[in-house]
Structures are given as structure tokens and as C-alpha cells.
Design an enzyme around this catalytic site. Structure first.
Site, mmCIF file in Angstrom:
data_model
loop_
_atom_site.group_PDB
_atom_site.id
_atom_site.type_symbol
_atom_site.label_atom_id
_atom_site.label_comp_id
_atom_site.label_asym_id
_atom_site.label_seq_id
_atom_site.Cartn_x
_atom_site.Cartn_y
_atom_site.Cartn_z
ATOM 1 C CB THR A 298 -15.520 -36.803 33.786
ATOM 2 O OG1 THR A 298 -15.835 -37.744 32.751
ATOM 3 C CG2 THR A 298 -15.834 -37.396 35.151
ATOM 4 C CG LEU B 187 -19.018 -41.646 26.155
ATOM 5 C CD1 LEU B 187 -19.914 -41.566 27.380
ATOM 6 C CD2 LEU B 187 -18.802 -43.076 25.743
ATOM 7 C CB VAL C 177 -11.222 -37.348 28.590
ATOM 8 C CG1 VAL C 177 -10.892 -38.190 27.361
ATOM 9 C CG2 VAL C 177 -10.048 -36.446 28.938
ATOM 10 C CB CYS C 178 -16.109 -39.408 29.888
ATOM 11 S SG CYS C 178 -14.978 -40.179 31.056
ATOM 12 N N PRO C 179 -17.019 -37.227 27.771
ATOM 13 C CG PRO C 179 -17.566 -35.022 28.348
ATOM 14 C CD PRO C 179 -16.877 -36.255 28.865
#
Length: 187
Positions: free
Chosen positions: A44, A51, A46-48
Site C-alpha cells: 500500500t 515501516l 502510507v504503510c511502507p
């Protein structure tokens, strides 16, 4: 009811970690500080960014004796594929926990039932398995690893100094407060 100061519920899961599939359970949390970072889904947007931000600060978490766990309702196989294809996720050295049954997302009360995805939930867990910090964001709002580090340091400080509290914007080495009758109305 808040999850703050509640015990992490028993769980068993599989994570992708350092090129291997490894078991992870509530027993792994005992005796050390842990951070659980729930996010909606692999591959997706925003997730990377979140993380990767955590990956860039992972050594600082480790110096504090903290293990970081990234958790989504994807499988550990999907985590591996994402790790192998995304430059940002390729930097991740902490465990990426698969939660395809959404057991963890339910236990931590971040599951969006109708979507089968987790909200952006952040949990700091002490060595006794008690949840000391809970933050839940809308999925469009990314988090900041520096601020999480600050809060972990504060949680560790007050655990070591139970008669003190950390004021707003407290940083390691900064002044703390000692709540007492004499302090009431003087701040």
C-alpha cells in the site's frame, strides 16, 4: 475500556524475519520491552513509509532493549514478497507478523471487521506483558518513529522511577515531575 495496563492476550503467529519464517507468540514478549505496530496492508502507500521510518530507527529501539513487530492481516508469505520487492520494506530487519485470521488485530482492538484490515495501532508493551501505551490512528495518518522512541523512553523511565512522571515533550535526561500535594496548582 482501554487496553492500557492490560495483559497481552495469548497468541501464536508466524513472522517473516531476516529471511526466514519464524514463530512468534506472547511468550516472546516476556522479559523485554516490545512495540507492536499494526498497519492496514502490504503493498500500500502510507504503510511502507512508516515501516521504513521504523527500520531507520530500529538500532535505537534495540539499544533500548525493545523489539519491534510490524503486524498486518496479510500472511507471512505476503510479507516476504513485499520485503523482496519494495526498496523501503527491504530495509526492515524487525519481524513482520502475519495475522491472516485477524486474531491479533481483534486482541488489540484495531480490526476493521468489514474490511478485514487493521487500523494504524501502536502499542508499547513492558517486560511483564502489560500494554503501557495505546495509540490508534485513522489509516490515512502516518506515524513518526522518533516520537515513538521518545514515548518508549518515557515508559521505560517511569517504570524505573515509579514516583515520577514525564511532562509534555519530555526527552531523555530532561526534568521530570514528582507528584505531591505541594505540587498541586504550582504548574
Amino acid at each position: 475500556m482501554s487496553l492500557v495496563n492490560t495483559q497481552v492476550k495469548p497468541f501464536k503467529a508466524t513472522a517473516y524475519h531476516n529471511g526466514k519464517f519464524v514463530p512468534v507468540s506472547d511468550a516472546d514478549l516476556k522479559g523485554k520491552w516490545s512495540v507492536f505496530v499494526f498497519y492496514p496492508a502490504d503493498f500500500t502507500f502510507v504503510c511502507p513509509t512508516e515501516l521504513e521510518d521504523l527500520a531507520n530507527k530500529y538500532e535505537e529501539f534495540k539499544k533500548l532493549g525493545v523489539e519491534v513487530y510490524g503486524v498486518s492481516t496479510d500472511t507471512h508469505f505476503t510479507h516476504k514478497a513485499w520485503h523482496d520487492t519494495s526498496p523501503a520494506i527491504g530495509k526492515v530487519q524487525y519481524p513482520l507478523v502475519g495475522d491472516p485470521t485477524a486474531t491479533l488485530a481483534r486482541n488489540f482492538e484495531v480490526l476493521i471487521e468489514e474490511e478485514g484490515l487493521a487500523l494504524r495501532g501502536t502499542f508499547v508493551i513492558n517486560p511483564e506483558g502489560l500494554i503501557k501505551l495505546v495509540e490508534v490512528n485513522d489509516n490515512g495518518i502516518g506515524r513518526n518513529a522518533d516520537e515513538l522512541l521518545r514515548k518508549v523512553r518515557a515508559a521505560q523511565y517511569i517504570a524505573a522511577h515509579p514516583n515520577e512522571v514525564c511532562p509534555a515533550k519530555w526527552e531523555e535526561g530532561g526534568e521530570t515531575l514528582k507528584p505531591s500535594l505541594d505540587l498541586v496548582g504550582k504548574i
